[in-house]
Motif scaffolding. Structure first.
Motif, short mmCIF file in Angstrom:
data_model
loop_
_atom_site.label_atom_id
_atom_site.label_comp_id
_atom_site.label_asym_id
_atom_site.label_seq_id
_atom_site.Cartn_x
_atom_site.Cartn_y
_atom_site.Cartn_z
N GLU A 38 0.90 -1.23 -0.02
CA GLU A 38 -0.09 0.10 0.12
C GLU A 38 0.89 1.15 -0.01
OE1 GLU A 38 -3.71 1.40 2.41
OE2 GLU A 38 -2.03 0.63 3.80
N LYS A 39 1.81 1.21 0.91
CA LYS A 39 2.82 2.43 0.88
C LYS A 39 3.77 2.47 -0.49
CE LYS A 39 2.92 2.28 5.91
NZ LYS A 39 3.53 1.59 6.99
N ILE A 40 4.20 1.47 -0.73
CA ILE A 40 4.89 1.40 -2.02
C ILE A 40 4.36 1.81 -3.22
CG2 ILE A 40 6.41 -0.11 -3.46
CD1 ILE A 40 6.93 -1.72 -1.10
N LEU A 41 3.24 1.50 -3.35
CA LEU A 41 2.23 1.59 -4.65
C LEU A 41 1.30 2.87 -4.57
CD1 LEU A 41 1.29 -2.22 -5.39
CD2 LEU A 41 3.01 -0.72 -6.45
N ASP A 42 1.25 3.36 -3.37
CA ASP A 42 0.54 4.45 -3.07
C ASP A 42 -0.99 4.33 -3.41
OD1 ASP A 42 -0.16 7.12 -2.49
OD2 ASP A 42 0.28 8.24 -4.34
N ALA A 43 -1.26 3.27 -2.95
CA ALA A 43 -2.54 2.70 -3.57
C ALA A 43 -3.44 2.47 -2.10
CB ALA A 43 -2.52 1.38 -3.85
N SER A 44 -4.67 1.89 -2.09
CA SER A 44 -5.59 1.85 -0.95
C SER A 44 -5.67 0.11 -0.95
CB SER A 44 -6.91 2.23 -0.98
OG SER A 44 -6.76 3.86 -1.20
N THR A 45 -5.70 -0.30 0.46
CA THR A 45 -5.87 -1.99 0.67
C THR A 45 -7.18 -1.89 1.02
OG1 THR A 45 -3.28 -1.99 1.34
CG2 THR A 45 -4.88 -3.78 2.12
N HIS A 46 -7.65 -3.13 0.39
CA HIS A 46 -9.04 -3.52 0.92
C HIS A 46 -9.10 -4.86 1.11
CE1 HIS A 46 -10.80 0.21 -0.55
NE2 HIS A 46 -9.86 0.38 -1.54
N ASP A 47 -9.65 -5.14 2.56
CA ASP A 47 -9.50 -6.57 2.84
C ASP A 47 -10.90 -7.35 2.63
OD1 ASP A 47 -9.31 -8.68 4.73
OD2 ASP A 47 -9.16 -7.91 6.50
N LEU A 48 -10.74 -8.28 1.80
CA LEU A 48 -12.16 -9.03 1.40
C LEU A 48 -12.62 -9.95 2.49
CD1 LEU A 48 -11.19 -9.80 -2.49
CD2 LEU A 48 -12.36 -7.65 -1.30
N LYS A 49 -11.91 -10.13 3.50
CA LYS A 49 -12.22 -10.82 4.77
C LYS A 49 -12.11 -12.50 4.33
CE LYS A 49 -12.93 -7.20 7.49
NZ LYS A 49 -12.07 -6.85 8.28
N ASN A 50 -11.58 -12.74 3.31
CA ASN A 50 -11.34 -14.15 2.99
C ASN A 50 -10.02 -14.72 2.79
OD1 ASN A 50 -10.95 -13.14 0.78
ND2 ASN A 50 -12.47 -14.00 -0.70
N GLY A 51 -9.13 -13.81 3.46
CA GLY A 51 -7.69 -14.13 3.38
C GLY A 51 -6.94 -13.61 2.00
N THR A 52 -7.79 -12.60 1.43
CA THR A 52 -7.40 -11.81 0.16
C THR A 52 -7.59 -10.24 0.37
OG1 THR A 52 -7.73 -13.69 -1.13
CG2 THR A 52 -7.88 -11.47 -2.17
N PHE A 53 -6.61 -9.69 0.02
CA PHE A 53 -6.56 -8.28 0.05
C PHE A 53 -6.47 -7.80 -1.42
CE2 PHE A 53 -4.86 -9.49 4.29
CZ PHE A 53 -5.52 -8.56 5.01
N ILE A 54 -7.01 -6.83 -1.59
CA ILE A 54 -6.80 -5.97 -3.08
C ILE A 54 -6.08 -4.54 -3.00
CG2 ILE A 54 -8.27 -7.48 -4.31
CD1 ILE A 54 -10.11 -5.24 -4.18
N LEU A 55 -5.22 -4.31 -3.71
CA LEU A 55 -4.72 -2.99 -3.55
C LEU A 55 -5.04 -2.02 -4.87
CD1 LEU A 55 -2.35 -4.89 -2.36
CD2 LEU A 55 -1.55 -2.70 -1.58
N VAL A 56 -6.01 -1.13 -4.58
CA VAL A 56 -6.37 -0.19 -5.57
C VAL A 56 -5.84 1.00 -5.56
CG1 VAL A 56 -8.46 0.68 -6.28
CG2 VAL A 56 -8.70 -1.46 -5.31
N SER A 57 -5.50 1.35 -7.07
CA SER A 57 -5.11 2.73 -7.27
C SER A 57 -6.29 3.62 -7.68
CB SER A 57 -3.90 2.80 -8.05
OG SER A 57 -3.67 4.06 -8.58
N HIS A 58 -6.41 4.86 -6.79
CA HIS A 58 -7.49 5.91 -7.06
C HIS A 58 -7.01 7.07 -8.03
CE1 HIS A 58 -10.66 3.48 -5.18
NE2 HIS A 58 -9.72 3.06 -3.87
N ALA A 59 -5.80 7.04 -8.15
CA ALA A 59 -4.97 8.18 -8.73
C ALA A 59 -5.62 8.37 -10.09
CB ALA A 59 -3.54 7.82 -8.84
N ALA A 60 -5.91 9.57 -10.20
CA ALA A 60 -6.50 10.26 -11.46
C ALA A 60 -5.22 10.33 -12.56
CB ALA A 60 -6.96 11.70 -11.38
N LYS A 61 -5.45 9.71 -13.73
CA LYS A 61 -4.57 9.73 -14.78
C LYS A 61 -5.13 10.46 -16.16
CE LYS A 61 -1.83 5.98 -13.02
NZ LYS A 61 -0.96 5.07 -13.08
#
Length: 61
Positions: A38-61
């Motif tokens: 999350e810190k390295i990619l400047d992204a948001s971490t979302h816990d799916l509560k099943n042992g999986t996390f997704i990292l999402v970039s919300h940066a405008a491009k």
């Protein structure tokens, strides 16, 4: 709209797709990896509560 830039999981068979997938051997390690990425990619971490996390970039491009 956000873009999934990485997935961190403890269950490789439960994920797929075009984003990089990081497989960890425990939920604790998965969480630590997700928050570090999350810190390295400047992204948001979302816990799916099943042992999986997704990292999402919300940066405008």
């Amino acid at each position: 709209m956000g873009k999934i830039c990485a997935v961190v999981t403890i269950n490789r068979e439960s994920v797929g797709g075009g984003a990089p997938i990081f497989v960890e051997n425990s939920a604790d390690h998965a969480e630590k990896t997700a928050f570090l990425l999350e810190k390295i990619l400047d992204a948001s971490t979302h816990d799916l509560k099943n042992g999986t996390f997704i990292l999402v970039s919300h940066a405008a491009k």
